[in-house]
Design an enzyme around this catalytic site. Structure first.
Site, PDB file in Angstrom:
ATOM      1  N   GLY A   1       0.833  -1.215   0.000  1.00  0.00           N
ATOM      2  CA  GLY A   1       0.000   0.000   0.000  1.00  0.00           C
ATOM      3  C   GLY A   1       0.860   1.255   0.000  1.00  0.00           C
ATOM      4  O   GLY A   1       0.927   1.972   1.011  1.00  0.00           O
TER       5      GLY A   1
ATOM      6  N   GLU B   1      12.968  -3.978  -4.226  1.00  0.00           N
ATOM      7  CA  GLU B   1      12.002  -4.209  -5.295  1.00  0.00           C
ATOM      8  C   GLU B   1      12.671  -4.031  -6.657  1.00  0.00           C
ATOM      9  O   GLU B   1      12.518  -4.845  -7.550  1.00  0.00           O
ATOM     10  CB  GLU B   1      10.831  -3.214  -5.128  1.00  0.00           C
TER      11      GLU B   1
HETATM   12  C1  LIG Z   1       0.742  -2.948 -12.960  1.00  0.00           C
HETATM   13  C2  LIG Z   1       1.093  -2.061 -11.822  1.00  0.00           C
HETATM   14  C3  LIG Z   1       1.235  -2.600 -10.560  1.00  0.00           C
HETATM   15  C4  LIG Z   1       1.521  -1.772  -9.467  1.00  0.00           C
HETATM   16  N1  LIG Z   1       1.545  -2.325  -8.215  1.00  0.00           N
HETATM   17  C5  LIG Z   1       1.660  -1.509  -7.137  1.00  0.00           C
HETATM   18  C6  LIG Z   1       1.506  -2.026  -5.825  1.00  0.00           C
HETATM   19  O1  LIG Z   1       1.312  -3.231  -5.624  1.00  0.00           O
HETATM   20  N2  LIG Z   1       1.570  -1.163  -4.790  1.00  0.00           N
HETATM   21  C7  LIG Z   1       1.801   0.177  -4.960  1.00  0.00           C
HETATM   22  O2  LIG Z   1       1.874   0.900  -3.975  1.00  0.00           O
HETATM   23  N3  LIG Z   1       1.943   0.699  -6.185  1.00  0.00           N
HETATM   24  C8  LIG Z   1       1.871  -0.118  -7.286  1.00  0.00           C
HETATM   25  N4  LIG Z   1       1.984   0.401  -8.554  1.00  0.00           N
HETATM   26  C9  LIG Z   1       2.093   1.867  -8.696  1.00  0.00           C
HETATM   27  C10 LIG Z   1       3.375   2.342  -9.309  1.00  0.00           C
HETATM   28  O3  LIG Z   1       4.415   2.330  -8.361  1.00  0.00           O
HETATM   29  C11 LIG Z   1       3.106   3.750  -9.866  1.00  0.00           C
HETATM   30  O4  LIG Z   1       2.208   3.577 -10.939  1.00  0.00           O
HETATM   31  C12 LIG Z   1       4.353   4.427 -10.348  1.00  0.00           C
HETATM   32  O5  LIG Z   1       5.166   4.799  -9.271  1.00  0.00           O
HETATM   33  C13 LIG Z   1       4.021   5.698 -11.188  1.00  0.00           C
HETATM   34  O6  LIG Z   1       3.144   6.518 -10.503  1.00  0.00           O
HETATM   35  P1  LIG Z   1       1.796   7.074 -11.183  1.00  0.00           P
HETATM   36  O7  LIG Z   1       1.074   5.884 -11.781  1.00  0.00           O
HETATM   37  O8  LIG Z   1       1.087   7.886 -10.178  1.00  0.00           O
HETATM   38  O9  LIG Z   1       2.265   7.963 -12.402  1.00  0.00           O
HETATM   39  P2  LIG Z   1       2.801   9.472 -12.326  1.00  0.00           P
HETATM   40  O10 LIG Z   1       3.756   9.599 -11.198  1.00  0.00           O
HETATM   41  O11 LIG Z   1       1.626  10.398 -12.357  1.00  0.00           O
HETATM   42  O12 LIG Z   1       3.599   9.582 -13.675  1.00  0.00           O
HETATM   43  C14 LIG Z   1       2.944   9.707 -14.959  1.00  0.00           C
HETATM   44  C15 LIG Z   1       4.013   9.789 -16.033  1.00  0.00           C
HETATM   45  O13 LIG Z   1       4.840  10.966 -15.799  1.00  0.00           O
HETATM   46  C16 LIG Z   1       6.210  10.580 -15.680  1.00  0.00           C
HETATM   47  N5  LIG Z   1       6.841  11.419 -14.646  1.00  0.00           N
HETATM   48  C17 LIG Z   1       6.373  11.654 -13.398  1.00  0.00           C
HETATM   49  N6  LIG Z   1       7.221  12.463 -12.722  1.00  0.00           N
HETATM   50  C18 LIG Z   1       8.252  12.732 -13.563  1.00  0.00           C
HETATM   51  C19 LIG Z   1       9.449  13.499 -13.446  1.00  0.00           C
HETATM   52  N7  LIG Z   1       9.760  14.134 -12.317  1.00  0.00           N
HETATM   53  N8  LIG Z   1      10.286  13.551 -14.515  1.00  0.00           N
HETATM   54  C20 LIG Z   1       9.994  12.881 -15.663  1.00  0.00           C
HETATM   55  N9  LIG Z   1       8.868  12.140 -15.843  1.00  0.00           N
HETATM   56  C21 LIG Z   1       8.014  12.060 -14.801  1.00  0.00           C
HETATM   57  C22 LIG Z   1       6.190   9.138 -15.257  1.00  0.00           C
HETATM   58  O14 LIG Z   1       7.365   8.454 -15.665  1.00  0.00           O
HETATM   59  C23 LIG Z   1       4.988   8.598 -16.021  1.00  0.00           C
HETATM   60  O15 LIG Z   1       5.326   8.304 -17.353  1.00  0.00           O
HETATM   61  C24 LIG Z   1       1.733  -0.400  -9.664  1.00  0.00           C
HETATM   62  C25 LIG Z   1       1.636   0.137 -10.953  1.00  0.00           C
HETATM   63  C26 LIG Z   1       1.322  -0.667 -12.012  1.00  0.00           C
HETATM   64  C27 LIG Z   1       1.200  -0.063 -13.382  1.00  0.00           C
END
Ligand SMILES: Cc1cc2nc3c(=O)[nH]c(=O)nc-3n(C[C@H](O)[C@H](O)[C@H](O)COP(=O)(O)OP(=O)(O)OC[C@H]3O[C@@H](n4cnc5c(N)ncnc54)[C@H](O)[C@@H]3O)c2cc1C
Length: 398
Positions: free
Chosen positions: A127, A244
């Site tokens: 989480g 991880e």
């Molecule tokens: C299949 C899957 C399983 C997952 N499982 C888990 C889980 O079990 N538990 C959990 O806690 N989380 C989980 N996650 C979450 C995952 O860690 C996040 O999706 C990830 O950290 C990206 O965050 P976000 O989706 O909010 O995208 P955002 O942070 O909103 O990013 C959107 C886009 O902008 C880019 N971006 C953002 N900030 C920057 C920056 N500073 N510079 C350049 N580019 C940037 C990112 O690379 C991305 O392409 C999972 C995600 C997926 C897709």
């Protein structure tokens, strides 16, 4: 560094192979090698078999019931399991919360949770992420307010992988909203059966129920479920993220998938010749094989190093970027190898409800779904862009 293993390591490999030959059930092997979906019971069945052998804690020290294996032995074990088509041991307990509890948990937490992680009695989920906190994880808003001997937790987590199977969640919560954002976070262990928790599925683009949203409404969590100190959770969270990232490189799995790709490309023909003999296609396969060999060398070097930052430094980011590029590249080549035959999605076949796909052939049926599903690898565990930011800052000093 080359890939010449010592005689002792080769002997270890033989022992692992003999175990897999004797104990890996055929139906599980079939599902994994053919890209079919695994149920919770499938994962648990294999977990229990490995536990009986005493090998679930492959990366754990002996004092906590682990194997005490060297880094190279752990690599060989992972490689052989992947090659044989063994289901993965879910990482949430073994590679994520387990090491955090060992490093920062108190004696009661160690005594309660570590044996249950090894036995598979508990299924953990992670989480961390929230709708407004992914890459910028420290912005998380889920609030835990201390009331006597409990925290009252309110908020929302998202992308919670296999949360529908979990009975426990390790969770980042904000305990001090007035502190600078990294400083007000704590690491809580939450029973998923506590009143006030709702798990809602998010169906992925390939139709799979792999991730969830988790809503927490006035969830009462005993204070003894706090790991380490209140408001120090960010330190523990980062420690976990490094573990991880290094495991996401998935070298063994990619080696197995490369072999699958080659077999697939030998079985498809273009102008009367196997596709693998087409120079353009063969060059793409060769390039990914070279990248994979380089990744394996680097992974071994990192695993064997004594560097304190091996799980969090630039190496972990390089392994994450290259490992996931290769995984995605392999799925793309597989789809290219079968062309339009990859397109139909036969869920009943993938779920094991039908022995054969109703579409053209069983090999091609899972490939489009897998291609789309694997785009996730560039996002989870810290996206590729974020890893590149880390590299430019730490490795290049930009
Ligand atoms: C299949 C899957 C399983 C997952 N499982 C888990 C889980 O079990 N538990 C959990 O806690 N989380 C989980 N996650 C979450 C995952 O860690 C996040 O999706 C990830 O950290 C990206 O965050 P976000 O989706 O909010 O995208 P955002 O942070 O909103 O990013 C959107 C886009 O902008 C880019 N971006 C953002 N900030 C920057 C920056 N500073 N510079 C350049 N580019 C940037 C990112 O690379 C991305 O392409 C999972 C995600 C997926 C897709």
């Amino acid at each position: 560094m080359d890939l010449n293993y010592s005689a002792e390591d080769e002997q270890f490999r033989d022992t692992v192979r003999a175990f897999l030959d004797a104990k890996l059930p055929d139906d599980l092997r079939h599902k994994v090698l053919n890209h079919l979906r695994l149920s919770k019971e499938d994962f648990l069945r294999w977990h229990r078999i490995v536990h009986e052998q005493g090998w679930v804690g492959a990366s754990w020290p002996k004092e906590y019931g682990g194997t005490g294996w060297s880094a190279v032995q752990q690599h060989i074990f992972a490689e052989e399991c992947a090659a044989a088509g063994a289901p993965i041991i879910q990482p949430f307990g073994i590679s994520m919360v387990g090491p955090v509890i060992m490093a920062f948990g108190n004696e009661q937490q160690k005594a309660r949770h570590l044996p249950r992680i090894l036995s598979g009695e508990d299924w953990w989920c992670q989480g961390y992420s929230e709708p407004g906190a992914g890459s910028d994880l420290a912005s998380l808003k889920t609030r835990a307010e201390r009331q006597g001997d409990h925290y009252i937790v309110n908020g929302q987590k998202t992308w919670t992988t296999l949360g529908q199977h979990a009975n426990l969640m390790f969770c980042l919560v904000r305990t001090d909203p007035d502190a600078p954002k990294q400083r007000g976070i704590s690491f809580l262990l939450i029973d998923m059966n506590t009143p006030g928790i709702t798990v809602r599925p998010i169906i992925m683009v390939d139709g799979e129920h792999e991730v969830n949203e988790v809503f927490l409404e006035d969830v009462k969590v005993p204070v003894e479920n706090l790991v380490g100190e209140e408001n120090k959770g960010w330190t523990y969270a980062k420690y976990l993220l490094g573990h991880e990232r290094t495991s996401i490189a998935a070298v063994g799995r990619s080696k197995r998938e490369l072999a699958y790709l080659k077999r697939l490309a030998m079985s498809r023909h273009q102008n009367g010749r196997p596709l693998l003999e087409n120079p353009l296609f063969a060059a793409r396969v060769a390039q990914i094989e070279i990248d994979l060999m380089a990744l394996e060398l680097m992974a071994l070097e990192v695993l064997s190093s004594d560097a304190d930052d091996k799980n969090t430094g630039p190496d972990a980011s390089i392994l994450k970027i290259k490992g996931t590029d290769i995984q995605m590249g392999l799925t793309e080549l597989m789809v290219d190898a079968v062309g339009p035959y990859a397109a139909p999605s036969d869920l009943a076949y993938l779920e094991g409800e039908r022995e054969h796909s109703i579409f053209f052939d069983d090999d091609a049926a899972p490939l489009a779904g897998q291609y789309f599903n694997y785009r996730k690898t560039a996002i989870y565990g810290g996206s590729t862009e974020i890893q590149k930011n880390i590299l430019s800052r730490i490795a290049l000093g930009l």
